[in-house]
Design a protein around this motif. Structure first.
Motif, PDB file in Angstrom:
ATOM      1  N   ASP A 150     -28.385  51.902  40.299  1.00 36.89           N
ATOM      2  CA  ASP A 150     -28.515  50.676  41.082  1.00 36.89           C
ATOM      3  C   ASP A 150     -29.624  49.770  40.569  1.00 36.89           C
ATOM      4  OD1 ASP A 150     -26.453  51.552  42.661  1.00 36.89           O
ATOM      5  OD2 ASP A 150     -27.757  52.426  44.202  1.00 36.89           O
ATOM      6  N   ASP A 151     -30.613  50.351  39.878  1.00 36.73           N
ATOM      7  CA  ASP A 151     -31.711  49.561  39.314  1.00 36.73           C
ATOM      8  C   ASP A 151     -31.479  49.210  37.850  1.00 36.73           C
ATOM      9  OD1 ASP A 151     -33.156  49.670  41.730  1.00 36.73           O
ATOM     10  OD2 ASP A 151     -33.907  51.679  41.214  1.00 36.73           O
ATOM     11  N   ASP A 152     -30.243  49.406  37.403  1.00 32.88           N
ATOM     12  CA  ASP A 152     -29.847  49.094  36.023  1.00 32.88           C
ATOM     13  C   ASP A 152     -30.586  49.948  35.000  1.00 32.88           C
ATOM     14  OD1 ASP A 152     -28.047  47.700  34.455  1.00 32.88           O
ATOM     15  OD2 ASP A 152     -29.533  46.197  33.870  1.00 32.88           O
ATOM     16  N   ASN A 153     -30.926  51.181  35.376  1.00 30.88           N
ATOM     17  CA  ASN A 153     -31.535  52.125  34.443  1.00 30.88           C
ATOM     18  C   ASN A 153     -30.456  53.054  33.898  1.00 30.88           C
ATOM     19  OD1 ASN A 153     -34.270  51.252  34.922  1.00 30.88           O
ATOM     20  ND2 ASN A 153     -34.185  52.340  36.884  1.00 30.88           N
TER      21      ASN A 153
END
Length: 290
Positions: free
Chosen positions: A230-233
């Motif tokens: 969700d945090d683009d990691n």
């Protein structure tokens, strides 16, 4: 029970290429190099034809089979990496089984052989030195299988083979039911309807025996993808699987079961076995001995 219709439908061409590669220099690659090789092959296809590249991405059949690199590697100072050595040759296999993927193969040949002889990985490049192509179809594989009487089928699982049993849980052993049910599904998703095959789990369990070579058997956890949270990691996705050699023999098997199992075994070199076959998993060679 194994069945196939005999309406005479023309079978689709199955394509398999074996590429021999040479590096210019010493460089490191991930232990799970099939994922990197898949990305490099896809980049080559994309450079030639973006439409075909998108077709590979979107394919429901997952018909592109890209092996891991085969050859001699050295250790690496980087964790979870190995080192490619200059003056060595490395081999990779690519299979295409989807009836609609002829353009994928043509674009691949054009990209790797005719216009650019290089596969670029993160830390270095490999140059194409040989390109060997073999074609067949489902009809020819059935005919070859029918010409063999109770063959012994020797599988060399050359890269981690990850066969999903339930959800994301994979088997860690070349069990006859797991291996041949996986191949049956791949066959029926790519063959013309009139060449579909059937055999049930109980028949496999009763009439096929697996004889693994214990000295060659090993298990692996292999990187097959990276997805963003969700945090683009980026989050690595691993699958568990096995490598090694296993011979399968028949015991009181019906002729139809023998033919069907032998046909999907010969098909395995084109399709790969199990999941993540586009990302280096499930690469096999098969020898059918009378």
């Amino acid at each position: 029970m194994a069945t196939s219709s005999e309406s005479g439908h023309e079978s689709t061409t199955l394509r398999r290429v074996q590429i021999k590669l040479a590096p210019d220099s010493r460089f490191s690659v991930p232990n799970s190099d099939g994922y990197s090789l898949y990305s490099a092959v896809l980049s080559s296809i994309d450079a030639m034809d973006e439409t075909v590249s998108q077709q590979v991405h979107d394919s429901d059949l997952g018909s592109l089979h890209v092996s891991a690199l085969r050859g001699v590697f050295a250790d690496s100072d980087r964790p979870h990496h190995k080192t490619i050595l200059p003056n060595n040759r490395y081999t990779a296999t690519i299979g295409v089984t989807d009836p609609s993927d002829a353009r994928v193969f043509q674009t691949l040949v054009r990209g790797l052989v005719l216009e650019n002889d290089e596969i670029s990985l993160t830390n270095g490049s490999l140059h194409v030195r040989e390109f060997e192509n073999s074609n067949t179809n489902h009809t020819e594989l059935l005919e070859e299988a029918g010409s063999l009487d109770e063959p012994r089928l020797t599988f060399d699982f050359q890269s981690p083979t990850c066969i999903e049993e339930a959800g994301s849980v994979t088997t860690m052993f070349p069990h006859r039911v797991s291996v041949f049910r996986s191949l049956l599904g791949k066959w029926n998703r790519t063959a013309p309807d009139d060449l579909n095959l059937e055999f049930d789990r109980d028949a496999l369990a009763r009439s096929v025996i697996e004889k693994p070579d214990a000295s060659s058997y090993d298990t692996h956890s292999v990187l097959v993808n990276r997805v963003s949270d969700d945090d683009d990691n980026p989050r690595p996705i691993f699958r568990q699987g096995f490598t090694g050699t296993c011979t399968y023999a028949f015991k009181d098997a019906s002729e139809s079961l023998q033919n069907a199992v032998t046909a999907v075994s010969l098909f395995a070199e084109y399709s790969g076995v199990g999941s993540a076959v586009a990302r280096g998993c499930g690469d096999v060679t098969v020898e059918a001995i009378q």
